[in-house]
Design an enzyme around this catalytic site. Structure first.
Site, PDB file in Angstrom:
ATOM      1  N   PRO A   1       0.830  -1.211   0.000  1.00 50.91           N
ATOM      2  CA  PRO A   1       0.000   0.000   0.000  1.00 50.91           C
ATOM      3  C   PRO A   1       0.859   1.253   0.000  1.00 50.91           C
ATOM      4  O   PRO A   1       1.951   1.284   0.568  1.00 50.91           O
ATOM      5  CB  PRO A   1      -0.795  -0.113   1.312  1.00 50.91           C
ATOM      6  CG  PRO A   1      -0.689  -1.543   1.723  1.00 50.91           C
ATOM      7  CD  PRO A   1       0.603  -2.049   1.189  1.00 50.91           C
ATOM      8  N   LYS A   2       0.349   2.297  -0.640  1.00 53.47           N
ATOM      9  CA  LYS A   2       1.013   3.605  -0.612  1.00 53.47           C
ATOM     10  C   LYS A   2       0.433   4.393   0.559  1.00 53.47           C
ATOM     11  O   LYS A   2      -0.709   4.839   0.516  1.00 53.47           O
ATOM     12  CB  LYS A   2       0.804   4.353  -1.924  1.00 53.47           C
ATOM     13  CG  LYS A   2       1.561   5.672  -1.981  1.00 53.47           C
ATOM     14  CD  LYS A   2       1.352   6.382  -3.304  1.00 53.47           C
ATOM     15  CE  LYS A   2       2.166   7.668  -3.361  1.00 53.47           C
ATOM     16  NZ  LYS A   2       1.819   8.607  -2.265  1.00 53.47           N
ATOM     17  N   TRP A   3       1.226   4.564   1.604  1.00 55.38           N
ATOM     18  CA  TRP A   3       0.770   5.229   2.809  1.00 55.38           C
ATOM     19  C   TRP A   3       0.777   6.737   2.638  1.00 55.38           C
ATOM     20  O   TRP A   3       1.658   7.294   1.972  1.00 55.38           O
ATOM     21  CB  TRP A   3       1.646   4.809   3.996  1.00 55.38           C
ATOM     22  CG  TRP A   3       1.482   3.365   4.314  1.00 55.38           C
ATOM     23  CD1 TRP A   3       2.192   2.323   3.785  1.00 55.38           C
ATOM     24  CD2 TRP A   3       0.521   2.782   5.185  1.00 55.38           C
ATOM     25  NE1 TRP A   3       1.736   1.124   4.283  1.00 55.38           N
ATOM     26  CE2 TRP A   3       0.707   1.384   5.151  1.00 55.38           C
ATOM     27  CE3 TRP A   3      -0.484   3.316   6.007  1.00 55.38           C
ATOM     28  CZ2 TRP A   3      -0.071   0.503   5.899  1.00 55.38           C
ATOM     29  CZ3 TRP A   3      -1.262   2.447   6.759  1.00 55.38           C
ATOM     30  CH2 TRP A   3      -1.050   1.067   6.703  1.00 55.38           C
TER      31      TRP A   3
ATOM     32  N   GLY B   1      -3.036   4.426  -3.048  1.00 52.53           N
ATOM     33  CA  GLY B   1      -2.523   3.713  -4.201  1.00 52.53           C
ATOM     34  C   GLY B   1      -1.668   2.531  -3.818  1.00 52.53           C
ATOM     35  O   GLY B   1      -1.706   2.042  -2.688  1.00 52.53           O
TER      36      GLY B   1
END
Length: 361
Positions: A31-33, A179
């Protein structure tokens, strides 16, 4: 920091990702944090939190310094993201407020809105420099090294199954993530190089132009346009700005918009007057403060008669999380038809289902 003797020493510029439209195959996906990128250095009791611009953020997050001393190996360097997790998802606005110049305020906020650290890469452990090793090996070592961490420091989930990554892309947005990051398994750690890949949501919305700010170069060019959407109750809410225009367009827009310039008397965004009448709003907007994380109160009000279609990735609360991008003008749209109802609503998803223990009250 001067006492540190690590195989990878601060400051280090983090490895970056370039945007792509589709997830590349044969990679590790995570996951894009949505937080502050940070490389954490620990050498015994010495802890340093670096940032993307290599400036230390250690003083703003004392709770992460304490957590590093109790949850991490005595000597390590870890790449990750500083986030504030709530039961409703990630709270980036609260995270911005943590960057406060007053030490007393920093201590208060550390207790009221404590941060977490999401680890996603291992740069060094003990006397071993991992940056020249492939990511697949670094990831395995990271998972093993942080197996006993928590409740403040967590390892991001990752998968090599692109089908799972595509499911994460749609589901995790509901928890505030924006994202997917894809990392080739043989990728060495390359500071300040865009060698990873990021896939982000791209959507469009029709917004009302309700004001502008002047360009820094002078008074005859537009710096940014202020965007609004109508709520169910009929109020025009501020949702963000667009501002990436060529200089010729900025000057042309300035001329085009002059007939719409109005006063603040009947404008719904008379923020300066509202803040002057309400001390709580003044504190929220940070009037006159260089640490202001709220709205800039200075702008030229326009009658809300023009509609523009913009591109955006995702919302944070009622506003665009990032600066929107101009797509096209919509002279065919009635401004009153530009409501929140047009926005795609992501599924609600709990942070605790992504990283156990994250975001629990």
């Amino acid at each position: 920091m001067a006492a540190m003797k690590l195989p990878v020493m601060p400051p280090v510029s983090p490895m970056l990702a370039k945007p792509v439209a589709e997830m590349p195959p044969d990679a590790s996906y995570e996951p894009k944090w949505d937080g502050f990128r940070s490389i954490l250095f620990r050498d015994g009791d010495d802890v340093e939190l670096g940032s993307r611009n290599e400036r230390p953020m250690t003083r703003y997050f004392p709770e992460l310094v304490d957590a590093a001393r109790t949850e991490l190996p005595p000597r390590c360097v870890i790449d990750g993201e500083i986030v504030i997790a709530t039961p409703e998802g990630l709270d980036f606005e609260a995270l911005q407020l943590r960057l406060h110049p007053a030490a007393s305020r920093v201590r208060l906020l550390a207790g009221q809105t404590p941060a977490s650290f999401i680890a996603f890469d291992l740069l060094a452990l003990d006397d071993c420099d991992y940056t020249s090793r492939p990511f697949g090996e670094r990831r395995a070592a990271l998972v093993e090294t942080l197996a006993g961490s928590g409740p403040t420091i967590h390892v991001t989930p990752a998968t090599t199954d692109i089908r799972i990554a595509r499911r994460w892309f749609s589901e995790f947005e509901g928890a505030g993530l924006d994202g997917i990051i894809a990392k080739p398994l043989n990728l060495t750690y390359q500071p300040d190089k865009r060698v990873m890949f990021k896939v982000k949501h791209q959507r469009t919305a029709d917004c009302v132009v309700a004001g502008y700010r002047l360009h820094k170069s002078g008074d005859d060019a537009i710096g940014s346009l202020l965007l609004g959407l109508y709520t169910d109750g009929g109020a025009l809410a501020s949702v963000g700005v667009i501002g990436a225009f060529p200089m010729a367009t900025r000057r042309a827009l300035f001329t085009e918009l002059q007939p719409l310039v109005t006063t603040f008397d009947d404008h719904p965004w008379n923020w300066a007057a509202q803040a002057a009448a309400d001390p709580a709003l003044a504190r929220r907007y940070g009037v006159g403060s260089r640490w202001n994380a709220g709205k800039d109160l200075s702008f030229v009000p326009l009658r809300p008669e023009r509609v523009v279609e913009v591109r955006y990735d995702h919302m944070e609360g009622k506003r665009f999380r990032h600066t929107a991008q101009f797509n096209r003008w919509r002279p065919d749209r009635d401004p009153r038809s530009c409501t929140y109802a047009q926005l795609e609503q992501p599924l609600t998803f709990r942070l605790d289902d992504i990283v156990p223990g994250l975001g629990r009250p």
